[in-house]
Design a protein around this motif. Sequence first.
Motif, PDB file in Angstrom:
ATOM      1  N   HIS A  69       0.830  -1.204   0.000  1.00  0.00           N
ATOM      2  CA  HIS A  69       0.000   0.000   0.000  1.00  0.00           C
ATOM      3  C   HIS A  69       0.869   1.260   0.000  1.00  0.00           C
ATOM      4  N   VAL A  70       1.894   1.316   0.841  1.00  0.00           N
ATOM      5  CA  VAL A  70       2.753   2.487   0.926  1.00  0.00           C
ATOM      6  C   VAL A  70       3.524   2.700  -0.377  1.00  0.00           C
ATOM      7  N   VAL A  71       4.004   1.588  -0.935  1.00  0.00           N
ATOM      8  CA  VAL A  71       4.740   1.695  -2.203  1.00  0.00           C
ATOM      9  C   VAL A  71       3.858   2.328  -3.278  1.00  0.00           C
ATOM     10  N   LYS A  72       2.607   1.896  -3.356  1.00  0.00           N
ATOM     11  CA  LYS A  72       1.691   2.447  -4.370  1.00  0.00           C
ATOM     12  C   LYS A  72       1.416   3.922  -4.099  1.00  0.00           C
ATOM     13  N   LEU A  73       1.218   4.287  -2.843  1.00  0.00           N
ATOM     14  CA  LEU A  73       0.974   5.687  -2.508  1.00  0.00           C
ATOM     15  C   LEU A  73       2.152   6.558  -2.927  1.00  0.00           C
ATOM     16  N   LEU A  74       3.355   6.106  -2.604  1.00  0.00           N
ATOM     17  CA  LEU A  74       4.548   6.906  -2.892  1.00  0.00           C
ATOM     18  C   LEU A  74       4.808   6.975  -4.397  1.00  0.00           C
ATOM     19  N   GLU A  75       4.562   5.864  -5.054  1.00  0.00           N
ATOM     20  CA  GLU A  75       4.742   5.894  -6.505  1.00  0.00           C
ATOM     21  C   GLU A  75       3.729   6.823  -7.168  1.00  0.00           C
ATOM     22  N   SER A  76       2.529   6.889  -6.593  1.00  0.00           N
ATOM     23  CA  SER A  76       1.522   7.799  -7.148  1.00  0.00           C
ATOM     24  C   SER A  76       1.902   9.257  -6.951  1.00  0.00           C
ATOM     25  N   LEU A  77       2.795   9.476  -5.983  1.00  0.00           N
ATOM     26  CA  LEU A  77       3.270  10.843  -5.726  1.00  0.00           C
ATOM     27  C   LEU A  77       4.540  11.150  -6.512  1.00  0.00           C
ATOM     28  N   GLY A  78       5.026  10.217  -7.339  1.00  0.00           N
ATOM     29  CA  GLY A  78       6.149  10.474  -8.219  1.00  0.00           C
ATOM     30  C   GLY A  78       7.502  10.037  -7.691  1.00  0.00           C
ATOM     31  N   TYR A  79       7.560   9.417  -6.512  1.00  0.00           N
ATOM     32  CA  TYR A  79       8.860   9.040  -5.931  1.00  0.00           C
ATOM     33  C   TYR A  79       9.351   7.726  -6.519  1.00  0.00           C
ATOM     34  N   ARG A  80      10.711   7.581  -6.529  1.00  0.00           N
ATOM     35  CA  ARG A  80      11.334   6.325  -6.920  1.00  0.00           C
ATOM     36  C   ARG A  80      11.464   5.445  -5.660  1.00  0.00           C
ATOM     37  N   ILE A  81      10.941   4.265  -5.729  1.00  0.00           N
ATOM     38  CA  ILE A  81      10.786   3.443  -4.523  1.00  0.00           C
ATOM     39  C   ILE A  81      11.578   2.154  -4.646  1.00  0.00           C
ATOM     40  N   THR A  82      12.297   1.833  -3.535  1.00  0.00           N
ATOM     41  CA  THR A  82      12.867   0.497  -3.320  1.00  0.00           C
ATOM     42  C   THR A  82      12.278  -0.023  -2.004  1.00  0.00           C
ATOM     43  N   SER A  83      11.811  -1.277  -1.949  1.00  0.00           N
ATOM     44  CA  SER A  83      11.161  -1.797  -0.735  1.00  0.00           C
ATOM     45  C   SER A  83      11.927  -2.992  -0.186  1.00  0.00           C
ATOM     46  N   ALA A  84      11.789  -3.200   1.094  1.00  0.00           N
ATOM     47  CA  ALA A  84      12.393  -4.352   1.795  1.00  0.00           C
ATOM     48  C   ALA A  84      11.444  -4.797   2.905  1.00  0.00           C
ATOM     49  N   SER A  85      11.497  -6.083   3.219  1.00  0.00           N
ATOM     50  CA  SER A  85      10.559  -6.643   4.215  1.00  0.00           C
ATOM     51  C   SER A  85      11.149  -6.737   5.613  1.00  0.00           C
ATOM     52  N   SER A  86      12.419  -6.381   5.798  1.00  0.00           N
ATOM     53  CA  SER A  86      13.038  -6.448   7.113  1.00  0.00           C
ATOM     54  C   SER A  86      14.222  -5.509   7.163  1.00  0.00           C
ATOM     55  N   GLY A  87      14.699  -5.240   8.364  1.00  0.00           N
ATOM     56  CA  GLY A  87      15.868  -4.381   8.521  1.00  0.00           C
ATOM     57  C   GLY A  87      17.107  -5.012   7.927  1.00  0.00           C
ATOM     58  N   ASP A  88      17.236  -6.327   8.054  1.00  0.00           N
ATOM     59  CA  ASP A  88      18.406  -7.013   7.506  1.00  0.00           C
ATOM     60  C   ASP A  88      18.442  -6.906   5.981  1.00  0.00           C
ATOM     61  N   GLU A  89      17.280  -7.129   5.330  1.00  0.00           N
ATOM     62  CA  GLU A  89      17.205  -7.029   3.866  1.00  0.00           C
ATOM     63  C   GLU A  89      17.479  -5.607   3.407  1.00  0.00           C
ATOM     64  N   ALA A  90      16.927  -4.624   4.147  1.00  0.00           N
ATOM     65  CA  ALA A  90      17.126  -3.223   3.780  1.00  0.00           C
ATOM     66  C   ALA A  90      18.600  -2.840   3.842  1.00  0.00           C
ATOM     67  N   PHE A  91      19.296  -3.328   4.880  1.00  0.00           N
ATOM     68  CA  PHE A  91      20.712  -2.999   5.016  1.00  0.00           C
ATOM     69  C   PHE A  91      21.516  -3.561   3.841  1.00  0.00           C
ATOM     70  N   GLU A  92      21.164  -4.761   3.406  1.00  0.00           N
ATOM     71  CA  GLU A  92      21.851  -5.350   2.263  1.00  0.00           C
ATOM     72  C   GLU A  92      21.580  -4.560   0.977  1.00  0.00           C
ATOM     73  N   ARG A  93      20.337  -4.070   0.811  1.00  0.00           N
ATOM     74  CA  ARG A  93      19.966  -3.359  -0.413  1.00  0.00           C
ATOM     75  C   ARG A  93      20.584  -1.966  -0.459  1.00  0.00           C
ATOM     76  N   LEU A  94      20.869  -1.387   0.696  1.00  0.00           N
ATOM     77  CA  LEU A  94      21.488  -0.061   0.711  1.00  0.00           C
ATOM     78  C   LEU A  94      22.827  -0.056  -0.033  1.00  0.00           C
ATOM     79  N   ALA A  95      23.524  -1.172   0.033  1.00  0.00           N
ATOM     80  CA  ALA A  95      24.837  -1.258  -0.612  1.00  0.00           C
ATOM     81  C   ALA A  95      24.730  -1.307  -2.133  1.00  0.00           C
TER      82      ALA A  95
END
Length: 773
Positions: free
Chosen positions: A667-693
Amino acid sequence: MSNHKEPASLEPMSQFDYVRIFEQGSGKNLVLSPGEYRIVGVSDAYLEATMTTREQIMGELVFDIFPDDDSDPRADVTKAIRHSLETVEMTKQPHSMPALRYPIQRPESAGGGFEERWWDITNVPVFDAAGNLMVINNHVNDITALKNSEDLNARLRSTIENINDAFFLIDTEWKAMFLNQRAEKLLDRKAADLVGKYIWDEFPEAKESDFYIQYNKAVDTQKTVRFVEYYEPLDKWLQVSAYPVSDGLAVYFRDVTDERKNQDALKLNKERFDLVTKASHDVIWDWDIVTDEVWWNDSLKEIYGYHPKDVEKDSKSWLNRIHPDDLEVVSEDIHSVLDSTQSNWELEYRFRYQSGDYATVIDRGYVLRDEHGKALRMIGSMLDVTERRIMDAKLRQAQKLEAVGHLTGGIAHDFNNLLTVILGNAELITEQLGQQSHLRDYGNMIISAAERGSELTNRLLAFARKQPLSPKAIDLPELFSDLKVLLQRTLTENVSVEITHQPGVSSIEADQVQLESALLNLVINAHDAMPNGGRLSIETCNTTLDDVYVEMFPDVKAGDYVMIAICDNGSGMNAETLAQAYEPFFTTKEVGKGSGLGLSMVYGFIKQSGGHMRIYSEPNHGTCVKLYLPPLLEIQEASSEPVQLAQPQHGKEHILVVEDDPLVRDHVVKLLESLGYRITSASSGDEAFERLAEFSSVDLLFTDIVMPGKLNGSELAVAAQNMYPNLKVIFTSGYTEETLMHQGRLNYGVHLLSKPYRRYQLADKLRSVLDYE
């Protein structure tokens, strides 16, 4: 022829003549024929001694009359007599037998049974002129009296020797006549060395003591004397009884040194016991189970109001003061210990004060038993734990509320996740319906219902102390001046309101919106408790909660507070209702008249604000709710929170969305995309930390706080900002974690968007943070 004249010859005596001689003699004689041992004669004395008649035994075989078989109690004696008779026949000489115990059978007319006699027997042969054995005279000498006398003397000496006391006899000239072995051992002197000696020469130290005085007193008065005296040469305390006798003085004495020491130790222990019972705050009791006598120490008066001299002397002094509902349990429990082999007893029950109220006590006892295990005595102490149990109950209530708080916080968190999806999608659907007003109305109804759900979860979060607060300085007189109009509109005309402020009442630091909501809740509750009208009073003042008060409420800190009291004279609450008053969803109102979250919300807000809440209430007398909040100690600078923009704007920045709930994340991803933002999503803090790199830059981290894995939201933010120092962070959560808060307020520089949120709130929050320098 010789003149010598021969003497006339005597006619030889016949068996008959001999028998007549023995029968007519005064001795106890039984004349027997040799060989078969038939009774051919018997003297009257023998008949009398054996309690028989001439007709019974004359002409009978002696061992038919006095059997020697093993079934007869005289068997051993008759066998010995048979042996003696046979010896006489064989040796042709008299034979004397040793003293024999000879049971004489009584005739039935005399009661039957046997009478014990002691006989000295001699069997004497009698010969005719030709030297032939004619008869055997069985001569009996009854020595029973002599034997009994000897036995008596032996038993008396044996008794004296074996008594527990030392014993000696003194003659009229103060000379020792006899000492038993215990006297020899106690005096450390041999009887042979003392008998016949003047005792005052042998024991000169005694002449200068009470021994001399008391012995002379016994002789002079011819009365028994008893005394205890210390004899220094022996280093012993002696307990003495001196009895006057015809030929001097009989003295019994024993060593009581250990007893004397024990008495002294007992006296010392009693003094110590008395001091301990006076120093102890416990009630000490001593129950003699055999006599049912009970002793209490003076603490019974000091603690419970009963003077020990005024209560019953038996166990009724205890039983009559036990709470009736506890009496059966207490009685059964203590007797189960007394009837067993146990030594220790402990039980908690209620015991009545003299005032009529009941104390909660812990009673402990120790059972003293005899060698057979029978309970003789019980000693114990009774400890008043009333205040402790009140404290325990309050602590349990606080822990219960804390546990319920965690539960409700978790429920609110999950519910807010659902409301975020419902509210956001309802907004999107409503916007896309355009001019279809009847369908837009349905969408708006969904939005309204979701917002009402959000209000409900906010109340739960208030109780759980998980809501973010915005404390500021509040002047209470000014606050109530602004609220007065609102309060009057809330109350009906039959309820009067009185607001008073202590001069100089301190300001407080609290979230004003939450405080006003809490006060309004309490006023509404007071109004509902007065359906027929009444009086509502509101008071503010400075106060101090001291250490004594804090002992009753472990979760309260001692110190200065500002008190706000809201009191009514309505229906009030009983103790059972009062105990549940803070619990979420508990209400005494009719169905549909209340959610049961009012007081729980107020309680949670006050505790989160560092304060204390207490309710006083009695049925039919009203209720008084007192709120204690810390006073404002210093003026706080205004928060540097960036000002939100009036209109939501779109953007093109790169945002990393971290959310473990897939519905919310999509839901949040769709809202943000509707506002024009470029979105990357992750389901946990560990996954997010890996994707930051994977990226060269990320403009904003939009992350949930509570997530599975090693990194929660706040830990992820720290790690991410180490990689990208200029990275902006917005936290979102169904409730505020303690890691983001300090004393109820958000930590400086922390941006939080609480769930559920509207689309425009999300857009505005993003732009306010991204555009803030």
